[in-house]
Design a protein around this motif. Structure first.
Motif, short mmCIF file in Angstrom:
data_model
loop_
_atom_site.label_atom_id
_atom_site.label_comp_id
_atom_site.label_asym_id
_atom_site.label_seq_id
_atom_site.Cartn_x
_atom_site.Cartn_y
_atom_site.Cartn_z
N GLN A 38 37.97 49.77 -61.17
CA GLN A 38 38.68 48.50 -61.19
C GLN A 38 38.12 47.64 -62.32
N ARG A 39 39.01 47.05 -63.06
CA ARG A 39 38.66 46.20 -64.19
C ARG A 39 37.82 45.01 -63.73
N LYS A 40 36.78 44.68 -64.51
CA LYS A 40 35.93 43.52 -64.21
C LYS A 40 36.45 42.31 -64.97
N LEU A 41 36.50 41.18 -64.29
CA LEU A 41 36.95 39.93 -64.88
C LEU A 41 35.81 38.92 -64.89
N VAL A 42 35.67 38.21 -65.99
CA VAL A 42 34.63 37.19 -66.11
C VAL A 42 35.31 35.84 -66.28
N SER A 43 34.92 34.88 -65.48
CA SER A 43 35.41 33.52 -65.65
C SER A 43 34.23 32.63 -66.02
N PHE A 44 34.54 31.47 -66.56
CA PHE A 44 33.50 30.56 -67.02
C PHE A 44 33.50 29.30 -66.17
N GLN A 45 32.31 28.70 -66.07
CA GLN A 45 32.19 27.43 -65.38
C GLN A 45 31.36 26.49 -66.24
N SER A 46 31.70 25.24 -66.17
CA SER A 46 31.00 24.22 -66.94
C SER A 46 30.06 23.47 -66.00
N GLU A 47 28.86 23.23 -66.45
CA GLU A 47 27.91 22.46 -65.66
C GLU A 47 28.19 20.98 -65.87
N ASN A 49 26.54 18.06 -65.47
CA ASN A 49 25.61 17.13 -66.12
C ASN A 49 25.45 17.40 -67.60
N THR A 50 25.34 18.66 -67.97
CA THR A 50 25.03 18.99 -69.36
C THR A 50 26.24 19.38 -70.17
N GLY A 51 27.29 19.88 -69.52
CA GLY A 51 28.45 20.36 -70.24
C GLY A 51 28.29 21.79 -70.73
N ALA A 52 27.16 22.40 -70.42
CA ALA A 52 26.92 23.78 -70.85
C ALA A 52 27.87 24.72 -70.11
N VAL A 53 28.17 25.82 -70.74
CA VAL A 53 29.08 26.82 -70.18
C VAL A 53 28.27 28.02 -69.73
N SER A 54 28.65 28.58 -68.60
CA SER A 54 28.00 29.81 -68.16
C SER A 54 29.05 30.73 -67.56
N ALA A 55 28.75 32.00 -67.56
CA ALA A 55 29.64 32.98 -66.96
C ALA A 55 29.47 32.92 -65.45
N ALA A 56 30.59 32.80 -64.75
CA ALA A 56 30.54 32.77 -63.29
C ALA A 56 30.40 34.20 -62.77
N ARG A 57 30.47 34.35 -61.47
CA ARG A 57 30.38 35.68 -60.88
C ARG A 57 31.47 36.59 -61.42
N VAL A 58 31.14 37.83 -61.56
CA VAL A 58 32.10 38.83 -62.02
C VAL A 58 32.98 39.21 -60.84
N ARG A 59 34.28 39.22 -61.08
CA ARG A 59 35.24 39.61 -60.04
C ARG A 59 35.90 40.92 -60.45
N LEU A 60 36.43 41.63 -59.48
CA LEU A 60 37.18 42.83 -59.75
C LEU A 60 38.66 42.50 -59.76
N ASP A 61 39.39 43.07 -60.70
CA ASP A 61 40.83 42.88 -60.80
C ASP A 61 41.51 43.49 -59.59
#
Length: 126
Positions: A38-47, A49-61
């Motif tokens: 199953q294909r892995k999907l990566v979504s991003f989340q912004s923090e 306070n800082t505005g920094a971006v990080s990869a959220a949990r990996v989900r399966l398609d």
């Protein structure tokens, strides 16, 4: 000065997030022919306070796996079908290009902030 350091930090977080995304895209491409993958999907989340971006949990398609017909395949059931992979190489290549361009944009921002910081230090030394 803190704005320049913040720009360095934000662009570094963007590069790290895009690198993680590119890693998962390459895993998807490598496993495109693996039965049941199953294909892995990566979504991003912004923090907040800082505005920094990080990869959220990996989900399966959740796209259904295609049923492939090959009675000689070791994983085939009694009808001769087995589950294929839901990886579409066209989508993965497009995602890889988007991740690469985003990484390069963050790298340019990082380099500009670094050059501005260096110029500021040069002015302070005079």
């Amino acid at each position: 000065m803190t704005d320049l350091l913040k720009a360095l930090s934000l662009s570094a977080s963007g590069m790290e997030a895009q690198a993680k995304r590119l890693r998962h895209v390459s895993e998807n491409i490598a496993n495109a022919d693996t039965p049941g993958y199953q294909r892995k999907l990566v979504s991003f989340q912004s923090e907040m306070n800082t505005g920094a971006v990080s990869a959220a949990r990996v989900r399966l398609d959740k796209t259904p796996l295609p049923k492939l017909f090959d009675p000689s395949h070791p994983l085939a059931d009694t009808t001769g079908h087995y589950d294929g992979s839901n990886v579409d190489l066209v989508i993965e290549i497009a995602d890889a290009r988007e991740a690469q361009r985003s990484y390069e944009a963050n790298l340019r921002l990082f380099d500009q902030a670094r050059q501005m910081t260096q110029s500021l230090f040069d002015l302070i030394r005079r």
